[in-house]
Design a protein around this motif. Structure first.
Motif, short mmCIF file in Angstrom:
data_model
loop_
_atom_site.label_atom_id
_atom_site.label_comp_id
_atom_site.label_asym_id
_atom_site.label_seq_id
_atom_site.Cartn_x
_atom_site.Cartn_y
_atom_site.Cartn_z
N GLY A 1 11.89 -10.06 3.20
CA GLY A 1 13.11 -9.58 2.57
C GLY A 1 13.62 -10.58 1.56
N TYR A 2 14.55 -10.14 0.72
CA TYR A 2 15.06 -10.99 -0.37
C TYR A 2 15.80 -12.22 0.17
CZ TYR A 2 13.97 -7.12 -3.51
OH TYR A 2 13.30 -6.14 -4.22
N ARG A 3 16.60 -12.02 1.23
CA ARG A 3 17.42 -13.12 1.73
C ARG A 3 16.57 -14.27 2.26
NH1 ARG A 3 19.48 -11.62 6.24
NH2 ARG A 3 21.05 -13.27 6.45
N TYR A 4 15.67 -13.96 3.16
CA TYR A 4 14.92 -15.03 3.80
C TYR A 4 13.88 -15.64 2.87
CZ TYR A 4 17.18 -14.20 8.25
OH TYR A 4 18.13 -14.10 9.25
N ALA A 5 13.36 -14.87 1.92
CA ALA A 5 12.46 -15.45 0.93
C ALA A 5 13.21 -16.44 0.05
CB ALA A 5 11.84 -14.35 0.07
N SER B 1 4.61 -11.12 -2.16
CA SER B 1 4.19 -10.91 -0.77
C SER B 1 5.23 -11.44 0.21
CB SER B 1 2.84 -11.60 -0.52
OG SER B 1 1.86 -11.08 -1.40
N LEU B 2 5.81 -12.60 -0.10
CA LEU B 2 6.81 -13.21 0.79
C LEU B 2 8.03 -12.31 0.92
CD1 LEU B 2 7.34 -15.86 2.38
CD2 LEU B 2 8.54 -16.70 0.35
N PRO C 1 2.17 -1.94 0.32
CA PRO C 1 2.19 -2.33 -1.10
C PRO C 1 1.18 -3.45 -1.37
CG PRO C 1 4.42 -2.17 -0.23
CD PRO C 1 3.51 -2.05 0.94
N SER C 2 0.46 -3.33 -2.47
CA SER C 2 -0.54 -4.35 -2.82
C SER C 2 -0.54 -4.56 -4.33
CB SER C 2 -1.93 -3.94 -2.35
OG SER C 2 -2.39 -2.83 -3.09
N TYR C 3 -1.03 -5.72 -4.75
CA TYR C 3 -1.10 -6.03 -6.18
C TYR C 3 -2.04 -5.07 -6.91
CZ TYR C 3 1.51 -10.37 -5.61
OH TYR C 3 2.51 -11.30 -5.36
N VAL C 4 -3.04 -4.54 -6.21
CA VAL C 4 -3.99 -3.62 -6.84
C VAL C 4 -3.27 -2.38 -7.36
CG1 VAL C 4 -6.02 -2.15 -6.45
CG2 VAL C 4 -5.89 -4.44 -5.42
N LEU D 1 7.19 -1.22 -4.91
CA LEU D 1 6.38 -2.28 -5.52
C LEU D 1 7.23 -3.31 -6.25
CD1 LEU D 1 3.50 -0.08 -7.01
CD2 LEU D 1 3.43 -1.43 -4.91
N ARG D 2 8.56 -3.20 -6.14
CA ARG D 2 9.43 -4.02 -6.98
C ARG D 2 9.22 -5.53 -6.80
NH1 ARG D 2 14.76 -1.44 -7.85
NH2 ARG D 2 13.43 -0.44 -9.41
N PRO D 3 9.19 -6.07 -5.57
CA PRO D 3 8.98 -7.53 -5.45
C PRO D 3 7.68 -7.99 -6.09
CG PRO D 3 9.73 -6.60 -3.36
CD PRO D 3 9.39 -5.44 -4.25
N LEU D 4 6.63 -7.17 -5.96
CA LEU D 4 5.34 -7.55 -6.55
C LEU D 4 5.39 -7.47 -8.07
CD1 LEU D 4 2.95 -5.60 -4.13
CD2 LEU D 4 3.65 -7.97 -3.97
N THR D 5 6.03 -6.42 -8.60
CA THR D 5 6.06 -6.22 -10.05
C THR D 5 6.85 -7.30 -10.75
OG1 THR D 5 6.00 -3.82 -9.63
CG2 THR D 5 6.50 -4.52 -11.86
N THR D 6 8.02 -7.65 -10.22
CA THR D 6 8.82 -8.68 -10.87
C THR D 6 8.10 -10.03 -10.82
OG1 THR D 6 10.07 -8.98 -8.80
CG2 THR D 6 11.06 -7.58 -10.50
N GLY D 7 7.35 -10.28 -9.74
CA GLY D 7 6.58 -11.52 -9.66
C GLY D 7 5.47 -11.58 -10.70
N VAL D 8 4.72 -10.49 -10.82
CA VAL D 8 3.63 -10.45 -11.81
C VAL D 8 4.20 -10.52 -13.23
CG1 VAL D 8 1.87 -8.92 -12.81
CG2 VAL D 8 1.98 -9.25 -10.34
N GLY D 9 5.34 -9.85 -13.46
CA GLY D 9 5.96 -9.89 -14.78
C GLY D 9 6.35 -11.30 -15.18
N ARG D 10 6.97 -12.04 -14.25
CA ARG D 10 7.36 -13.42 -14.56
C ARG D 10 6.14 -14.30 -14.74
NH1 ARG D 10 11.77 -15.59 -16.99
NH2 ARG D 10 11.88 -17.82 -16.53
N ALA D 11 5.06 -14.00 -14.02
CA ALA D 11 3.82 -14.75 -14.22
C ALA D 11 3.33 -14.56 -15.65
CB ALA D 11 2.76 -14.30 -13.22
N ALA D 12 3.45 -13.34 -16.17
CA ALA D 12 3.07 -13.08 -17.56
C ALA D 12 3.91 -13.91 -18.52
CB ALA D 12 3.21 -11.59 -17.88
#
Length: 544
Positions: A146-150, A140-141, A311-314, A452-463
């Motif tokens: 964006g990638y830089r400021y996050a 979400s962040l 974009p949403s996690y759903v 959905l890329r920022p959300l997907t990579t986050g969920v993947g690393r959570a796994a």
């Protein structure tokens, strides 16, 4: 008289209305034609840019996008900080001064104190617990900032949280400090593969995302060298100095990340096309590329994926995006099941072979150095042979060596079997970084939909972390003489889990080598079986 004038005026008014309607119709037709012409022009530019990337060699891509490679290098460097601290806490358990300060006494010599089991386990997972929170926040962040400021946010937070670790005077405070430090790690590990895969052309996606595995190895080398240098000291400086050295990373990296261009794909998703063109210009040589055509290619893919919703996690768990999410989660989770934990336990196997603690420590450093070299070799293999090919072959070979490790641990305790276990531990640790590990980073960066890329990579690393927690405890129990006492026989367990991962990858992992993001989207939407991707042709004009 008035009525006759009104009757004469009525036909004139009707004529004027018909003329106005005809003019409006002509204007609408002209507008539609203009829109079609604009779409045709932008699609032509998009096709030109995509063809140009397909026709590039790796060396041409490096020459045309030199700064893209540099900024990918900078973003990948953030992974060193997670690697450094993960290995740092484990190494502290062997430091006499650290045990004297935080351990339970067993005799009159405080250097022989022991860190109780519950705190050993807590330190092993504390950073990963924080990282799990971080990756959940990262999607979400990043979608918002964006990638830089996050990433900058994570770097500044890390600077603050290191203070908590440095001044900690009890194990509960160290545990809490590690959780806090883990939050920025989660942001880094979620953003780095996505950013690297987005800023480089197709031929550079493999080597630039695989740098993440190389920097993980570099982090372990640095922390190994630092703790090795200070292990002979009996004062608090032996663990305070390695903690303080963490500060050498965040601020310089923050300056570089601030100067880096934002991902042009993220800017196109936000509709900031002019800024995206400027970002593309900063990534490559302006004399050798057409930034407008490159942005047109990105716009084509973004509009192909466009929906009215944010974009949403759903969305990650619906339709073809569910399949893509499962691939990312599966590849991440498999890192803990196909050799990664054996790689982290290499020093233990060296000690079991009869080596002194100091020699085993030095061999661990050599193993990390070999891992870094083999990651660089994997750049060539993955680029030219493909992601699926390297991943499958690497996983299969890993399973074979894990079975061999189990056999070596089953033949009885002897000098020969101990040396065999140590050798196999070294081979598994190194080969893991030639095949499955680096290939998985490329797959993670390429699989998800752009929006959905920022959300997907986050969920993947959570796994990854969710699977890692029980695996850490299982690995410790299997090797502990008071637990399972399996020694090399733990190879049987990891061979079994590795074989399951291999079978799943064989049926569900597609080959994305030389595929543009448009082609990847289309192949997922067509539900092409994973084993058929390599031979399936996607026409350059297709939009689905």
């Amino acid at each position: 008289m008035a009525e006759s004038k009104a009757q004469e005026a009525a036909p004139e008014a009707e004529k004027e209305v018909r003329v106005d309607n005809a003019v409006d119709a002509d204007e609408k037709l002209d507008h539609k034609l203009d829109e079609k012409a604009k779409v045709a022009d932008y699609k032509a530019d998009a096709i030109e840019a995509e063809n140009a990337e397909h026709n590039m060699t790796v060396l041409q891509a490096v020459r045309e996008y030199p700064m893209a490679s540099f900024w990918a290098f900078v973003m990948s460097f953030t992974i060193i900080m997670e690697s450094y601290d993960v290995f740092l806490c484990n190494n502290f358990l062997a430091l006499g001064a650290f045990r004297a300060k935080y351990g339970q006494p067993v005799d009159d010599n405080p250097l022989n104190n022991v860190i109780v089991t519950k705190w050993q386990s807590a330190l092993s997972v504390s950073g990963q617990l924080g990282a799990l929170v971080g990756v959940c926040l990262a999607g979400s962040l990043t979608s918002w900032l964006g990638y830089r400021y996050a990433t900058l946010t994570g770097l500044m937070l890390l600077n603050v949280f290191i203070f908590a670790f440095y001044y900690a005077e009890s194990m509960p405070v160290i545990f809490a400090a590690q959780i806090l430090e883990g939050i920025p790690w989660g942001i880094f590990i979620a953003n780095a593969p996505a950013y690297c895969s987005e800023i480089v052309p197709i031929p550079l996606r493999a080597p630039c995302t695989q740098m993440l595995q190389m920097f993980w190895a570099i982090g372990s080398i640095i922390v190994g060298a630092v703790t090795y240098s200070y292990q002979g000291l009996d004062s608090p400086i032996s663990y305070k100095m390695p903690i303080a050295l963490q500060w050498m990373f965040p601020t310089p990296l923050a300056v570089l990340i601030f100067l880096a261009p934002e991902s042009p794909w993220w800017l196109v998703r936000k509709g900031r096309l002019q800024e995206a063109e400027h970002a593309v210009g900063r990534l490559g040589r302006k004399s050798r590329l057409n930034a407008g055509e490159t942005v047109a290619m990105m716009r084509r893919v973004v509009e192909l994926e466009a929906t009215a919703k944010a974009p949403s996690y759903v969305e990650l768990f619906k339709g073809t995006d569910l399949y893509r999410t499962l691939i990312v989660c599966g590849v991440y989770a498999a890192q803990n099941l196909t050799g990664n934990l054996i790689a982290n336990q290499a020093v233990y196997f060296f000690e079991q072979a009869g080596m002194s603690n100091k020699t085993a420590f030095a061999m661990g450093l050599i193993t990390s150095a070999l891992q870094m070299i083999f990651v660089m070799l994997s750049w060539i293999l993955t680029t030219y042979l493909g992601r699926r090919t390297i991943y499958l072959w690497g996983s299969a070979i890993n399973v074979i060596f894990l079975i061999a490790l189990g056999i070596a641990g089953s033949v009885g305790r002897s000098n020969a079997s101990n040396l065999a276990q140590a050798s196999l531990g070294l081979i598994i640790s190194v080969l893991f970084t030639l095949g499955p590990a680096p290939a998985s980073w490329v797959i993670i960066g390429e699989t998800s939909a752009i929006r959905l890329r920022p959300l997907t990579t986050g969920v993947g690393r959570a796994a990854y972390y969710i699977v890692e927690f029980p695996c850490i405890f299982l690995a410790s129990w299997m090797l502990n003489p008071e637990g399972g006492n399996l020694a090399g026989r733990c190879g049987y367990v990891w061979a079994a889990t590795g074989f399951v991962c291999y079978v799943l990858a064989y049926f569900f992992l597609p080959e994305m080598k030389h595929r543009s993001y448009r082609e990847i989207d289309i192949l997922f939407k067509r539900k092409v079986p994973a084993r058929k991707w390599k031979e399936t042709v996607v026409d350059i004009d297709d939009d689905e």
